[in-house]
Design an enzyme around this catalytic site. Structure first.
Site, short mmCIF file in Angstrom:
data_model
loop_
_atom_site.label_atom_id
_atom_site.label_comp_id
_atom_site.label_asym_id
_atom_site.label_seq_id
_atom_site.Cartn_x
_atom_site.Cartn_y
_atom_site.Cartn_z
CB SER A 490 -0.96 -0.05 1.20
OG SER A 490 -1.96 0.90 1.07
CG ASP A 501 7.49 5.74 -11.35
OD1 ASP A 501 8.03 4.75 -11.87
OD2 ASP A 501 6.29 5.77 -11.01
CE LYS A 515 -5.63 -3.31 0.12
NZ LYS A 515 -5.90 -1.88 0.02
#
Length: 724
Positions: A490, A501, A515
């Protein structure tokens, strides 16, 4: 009362409900033909079939509407779904296929494709009739097992060349009652063998097994309407995704949005897993996590209070009742008997004593340490920040306390302290971090980047919300490594994905949980529905759902990815991607990643801890691949001896690495582990070798950066000389 009379009493005029009502009535009558009027076995007790209530029927209709019109997954309730609901319901009620026969399943064939229409309109009786039949079959099986015990386990034959299938979830249904009898004789033999090999005498074995089966019988006779309704609704809601579920009114009282079904007392998140209660994860800083023996995917067999002599067998119990049993006053001790996640079969258990306590916020807080690495006559200092969860003291925040605790505020302070100590790089340890406050993940990313997006959230209408870091200040702009593992989920995945990224740092470890969905709790007229309404996406457009975050440098894990992780769950939402949002790329690691991986591989090639980890992983894999176990006493002794020998050799190899004396026996090892677990203030002096490797990778990055800087400087000097 005859079947027809019971049927007419149940539906005084079923046809007025239209097509759905007629289908439900027909299905119920078909099931009634397979049901005895009551389950009277070799006891004075009689099973009283449970029936749905008006409130449950209304809740069912509301649940069906919510699932169809507000869930992230666009799915209709049709005949195809009916079959899937039927299979999931049977999986919940008889997942190991040990109660129902092939004939029972054939009697259900007409029901299979009609459940959808009935569920849309609140016609619950077909599901309740299935539930009642299964409960009656459970009674028959347990009574049969008790009759075998009454004859004496010494009469069982352990010399035959027999074996038993460990996991029957994919096995064929047994043909008839005689075949089930034969299966249950084998099940009893397996249970007896496991206890005999642990040194228990037959009299104690009979007492323990009788207590277990009688306890399960008691739970069946106490079955309530709500038990059937919750099981049925969860099979239904689970078709949309594994995180969508129904909470009964009683379960709703225990529900905490931040920590679903976490236990006040030991700090563990539990869920039902067929007839067992399974550990999903441990709450960071909680008693179970500090004690160190309970693990995710362990299944609880029994619970014992410190002032009681005997444990209470909880196989077949409702989740809320297991929760109530484990709860208790602070400083008291509860002892759990569990089937370890890596146990070769269900008969292998271990006992874990945990002292109850509150989970203190300060024990979940981020912490730091500094480790040093000598490279080519130069010493690199690497700061390590451990973050067990994404937390925030919302109460203190709302009260305006300027010193309220939160992950981001604490990490900012730790970064300032590490910078003052002159560290050359930072390792963020998010292993076993199951997530927490979303805004904290967003703010934490902001400590390492200038202004920019951190995560995208898409709802069922395809509307996309982008969370941004609005603060242009950067707390730390130096080299960064993020450690993750399978239990990082999560919010942890949002942070690791954003760092990856942005090219802000390297992600190291194993594939994360996956998740990537957001749930909301919706009130019903009867209970609550936890429903998935949104999905997380990285700034690069890819979802964290299902796939998780793939590390730049991978380190294997003991965790079995086929059993733990989003992609191991039935009906999990798939991975997909949306458009990327503009974001800065701070560094391109493509020029150095191969060199970093090569250095890492060379270091681990002969690393004693890593070699031991690989041995453990292979050992656990072999155990998981063991599909059957022998019921022959001598063969079983040899099999257990091999397992114990391997366990002991691995433990002693680790002791040798850390300079400890080897254990002579497995009992000695178990006793030492119990002592270590009981001493909650004890600390491991040896640095976690995974953390150490994260530091080594950071040192590699610094060395390569210096080399590249030297090359660039040399090129610049050469170019200037040529220009002259």
């Amino acid at each position: 009362m005859s079947i027809a009379e019971r049927f007419m009493n149940r539906y005084s005029n079923p046809w007025k409900g239209g097509k759905a009502g007629r289908q439900a009535a027909i299905l119920t009558l078909m099931l009634a033909l397979a049901l005895p009027a009551s389950a009277k076995v070799e006891t004075d007790k009689v099973y009283d079939p449970v029936s749905p209530t008006v409130e449950q029927a209304r809740a069912n209709i509301l649940i069906a509407r919510q699932l169809q019109f507000t869930h992230f997954r666009d799915m209709s309730i049709n005949d195809s779904l009916s079959g899937d609901v039927f299979d999931a319901y049977l999986e919940y009620l008889d997942g190991q296929r040990i109660y129902l026969t092939k004939k029972d399943i054939e009697n259900f064939s007409a029901v299979r494709m009609g459940l959808g229409s009935a569920l849309k309109t609140g016609q619950l009786q077909p599901g309740f009739d299935i539930y009642n039949l299964v409960q009656q079959r459970i009674i028959q099986r347990l009574e049969f097992a008790l009759s075998l015990i009454d004859k004496g386990v010494g009469n069982l034959n352990f010399e035959a060349e027999e074996s038993i299938l460990l996991d029957r979830s994919e096995a064929d249904w047994e043909a008839d009652t005689d075949a089930l009898d034969a299966l249950w004789v084998k099940r009893l033999k397996n249970a007896v063998l496991a206890q005999r090999l642990n040194g228990t005498d037959d009299e104690a074995i009979e007492e323990a097994l009788r207590r277990r089966y009688e306890g399960q019988l008691k739970r069946v006779y106490q079955a309530r309407s709500e038990d059937a309704f919750q099981a049925y609704m969860n099979a239904f809601a689970g078709m949309w995704d594994p995180h969508t579920s129904y909470f009964s009114p009683r379960t709703s009282e225990n529900f905490n949005i931040n920590m679903s079904l976490s236990l006040e007392g030991i700090g563990a998140v539990l869920q039902s897993d067929n007839e067992y209660t399974k550990v999903v994860r441990l709450v960071p800083g909680g008693p179970a996590a500090k004690q160190g023996q309970l693990e995710p995917a362990d299944r609880i067999v029994s619970v014992k209070q410190e002032d009681e002599e005997k444990a209470v067998n909880v196989i077949g119990w409702r989740l809320d009742e297991v929760v109530d049993l484990i709860r208790g006053p602070r400083e008291s001790t509860v002892t759990l008997e569990v089937i370890p996640a890596d146990a070769p079969d269900e008969t292998v258990t271990e006992t874990i004593a945990i002292k109850r306590d509150n989970v203190k916020l300060e024990e979940q807080s981020a912490s730091k340490e500094v480790i040093k690495f000598d490279r080519n006559n130069e010493t690199f200092q690497i700061g390590v920040i451990h973050i067990p969860t994404f937390y925030a003291d919302f109460k203190a925040m709302q009260e305006g306390d300027p010193n309220y605790k939160s992950t981001t505020r604490d990490v900012r302070k730790l970064i300032d302290e590490l910078k003052a100590e002159g560290v050359d790089g930072v390792v963020m340890d998010l292993r076993n971090n199951g997530g927490g406050a979303l805004h904290e993940a967003n703010d934490l990313v902001g400590l390492f980047i200038e202004k920019g997006p951190t995560v995208q959230i898409r709802n069922s209408n395809n509307d996309v919300q982008v969370l941004n870091d609005e603060d242009p200040s950067v707390a730390y702009d130096g080299p960064l490594v993020v450690l993750v593992n399978r239990m990082s989920a999560s919010a942890s995945e949002i942070f690791a994905g954003a760092i990856q990224d942005y090219g802000r740092g390297l992600v190291v470890g194993s594939q994360t949980f996956g998740k990537g969905t957001v749930q909301a709790v919706r009130p019903l007229n009867h209970g609550q529905l936890k429903i998935t309404q949104s999905k997380f996406y990285r700034v690069s457009g890819g979802s964290t759902q299902h796939k998780g975050v793939i590390p730049d440098i991978e380190i294997p894990s003991r965790v079995d990815k086929t059993r733990i992780g989003e992609d191991a769950l039935d009906h999990a939402l798939p991975w997909d991607q949306i458009e990327a949002v503009p974001h800065t790329r701070y560094f391109d690691f493509s020029g150095v990643i191969d060199e970093l991986r090569t250095r890492h591989d060379n270091r681990f090639k002969d690393h004693p801890e890593f070699q031991l980890l690989k041995k453990e992983i292979e050992f656990l894999k072999q155990q998981r691949e063991q599909t059957t176990v022998s019921l022959n006493l001598e063969d079983r002794k040899e099999y257990q001896s091999q397992i114990e020998s391997t366990r002991l050799s691995i433990a002693n190899a680790r002791r040798e690495i850390h300079g400890g004396e080897p254990f002579d026996t497995l009992d000695e090892l178990d006793e030492w582990q119990d002592q270590q677990a009981a001493d909650l203030d004890s600390t491991d002096e040896e640095l976690d070798f995974i953390v150490h490797e994260g530091g080594n990778i950071m040192a590699d990055m610094l060395e390569l950066d210096q080399r590249m800087a030297s090359i660039m400087n040399l090129k610049q000097i050469t170019a200037q000389a040529q220009a002259r």
